[in-house]
Design a protein around this motif. Structure first.
Motif, PDB file in Angstrom:
ATOM      1  N   PRO A 129      -4.644 -13.201  -4.861  1.00 48.48           N
ATOM      2  CA  PRO A 129      -3.810 -12.198  -4.183  1.00 48.48           C
ATOM      3  C   PRO A 129      -2.488 -12.796  -3.737  1.00 48.48           C
ATOM      4  O   PRO A 129      -2.345 -14.022  -3.610  1.00 48.48           O
ATOM      5  CB  PRO A 129      -4.666 -11.790  -2.981  1.00 48.48           C
ATOM      6  N   ARG A 181       0.382  -3.525 -12.444  1.00 44.80           N
ATOM      7  CA  ARG A 181       0.388  -3.735 -10.990  1.00 44.80           C
ATOM      8  C   ARG A 181      -1.042  -3.664 -10.473  1.00 44.80           C
ATOM      9  O   ARG A 181      -1.757  -2.699 -10.714  1.00 44.80           O
ATOM     10  CB  ARG A 181       1.257  -2.682 -10.308  1.00 44.80           C
ATOM     11  N   ASN A 209      -3.823  -5.225  -7.104  1.00 45.17           N
ATOM     12  CA  ASN A 209      -3.938  -5.763  -5.753  1.00 45.17           C
ATOM     13  C   ASN A 209      -5.256  -6.521  -5.663  1.00 45.17           C
ATOM     14  O   ASN A 209      -6.278  -5.957  -5.253  1.00 45.17           O
ATOM     15  CB  ASN A 209      -3.880  -4.643  -4.708  1.00 45.17           C
ATOM     16  N   GLY A 256      -0.095 -10.072   0.917  1.00 44.24           N
ATOM     17  CA  GLY A 256      -1.039  -8.979   0.767  1.00 44.24           C
ATOM     18  C   GLY A 256      -0.529  -7.809  -0.049  1.00 44.24           C
ATOM     19  O   GLY A 256      -1.226  -6.792  -0.164  1.00 44.24           O
ATOM     20  N   GLY A 257       0.668  -7.939  -0.621  1.00 47.41           N
ATOM     21  CA  GLY A 257       1.243  -6.850  -1.396  1.00 47.41           C
ATOM     22  C   GLY A 257       0.749  -6.845  -2.831  1.00 47.41           C
ATOM     23  O   GLY A 257      -0.160  -7.595  -3.214  1.00 47.41           O
ATOM     24  N   ASP A 258       1.372  -5.980  -3.628  1.00 46.01           N
ATOM     25  CA  ASP A 258       0.971  -5.854  -5.024  1.00 46.01           C
ATOM     26  C   ASP A 258       1.337  -7.103  -5.813  1.00 46.01           C
ATOM     27  O   ASP A 258       2.309  -7.797  -5.521  1.00 46.01           O
ATOM     28  CB  ASP A 258       1.662  -4.646  -5.666  1.00 46.01           C
TER      29      ASP A 258
END
Length: 242
Positions: free
Chosen positions: A97, A153, A155, A101-103
């Motif tokens: 990740p 994209r 997560n 914590g974003g994409d």
């Protein structure tokens, strides 16, 4: 004497014509130097999030993602060169990740296999704690990245997640994968655009130069070279996404 004098006049006119084109040639030399620098300069992403990559061959192109979950994979690099191969290839990729914590964006920076299918586990439920999730079977995700560069994209969960990629091509397989946070993926895409623009500009300059030389000399060699540059420009723009 008359013949030598005429030849001398022709030579002088050609040299004068070439001297007038010196600025154009200088621009071409600069573009070639820029392209060489961009293509050979070391490039290392600041935050590469691909932890590991494994490869498995599917000779008959008969396996689905559920069939390869327990398959026998061999470790490989994220820069994959398989040469000419008509078999389907499965990649198991572990992606970490992003620190914020974003994409995360998985980009395929070079190579254009005829088929690229990306599989991720679907999130079925988010618990009240906001940290634990239930995941379902692997599902195919469409590429979501606003550029000709194929990108997905995602997560990844805490600690990283495993993803499966199926690739197949009727030609040579050359694949360069990178997983980066959103902000860095945007920069990587812009850098790729710069290299592509420099490359196409160089081809365009060489085409103009060969047309000029064909006009001056009348040699068919320059005409054929101009035709080759034109066909390469058309191929790269319409078939490679430049």
């Amino acid at each position: 004497h008359c013949i030598s004098s005429a030849a001398s006049d022709v030579y002088k006119r050609q040299m004068h014509s070439l001297s007038e084109r010196k600025p154009i040639y200088l621009v071409g030399v600069v573009l070639l130097g820029l392209l060489f620098f961009l293509s050979t300069a070391p490039w290392t992403p600041q935050d590469e999030l691909i932890e590991s990559v494994w490869l498995m061959e599917d000779p008959n192109d008969s396996l689905g993602v559920q069939d390869v979950l327990a398959g026998s994979f061999e470790p490989v690099n994220n820069y994959l060169t398989l040469g000419y191969n008509t078999s389907a290839q499965w990649l198991r990729v572990r992606i970490l990740p992003a620190a914020d914590g974003g994409d995360v964006v998985l980009l395929f920076r070079s190579g254009a296999p005829d088929t690229i299918r990306f599989y991720a586990q679907a999130i079925t439920e988010l618990h009240e704690t906001g940290t634990d999730v239930d995941v379902g079977p692997y599902q195919s995700l469409p590429p979501i990245w606003p550029s000709p560069i194929r990108g997905f994209r995602i997560n990844p969960p805490d600690g990283g997640g495993e993803y499966f990629i199926k690739i197949k091509s009727n030609g040579t397989i050359l694949l360069n994968m990178t997983a980066q946070p959103m902000s860095e993926a945007i920069v990587t895409t812009e850098q790729t655009y710069i290299v592509q623009i420099a490359y196409l500009t160089t081809l365009f300059f060489l085409m103009l130069w060969s047309i000029q030389m064909f006009t001056v000399s009348g040699l068919s060699l320059f005409g054929w070279f101009a035709a080759m540059q034109f066909s390469t420009l058309v191929h790269n723009i319409f078939y490679l996404g430049y």
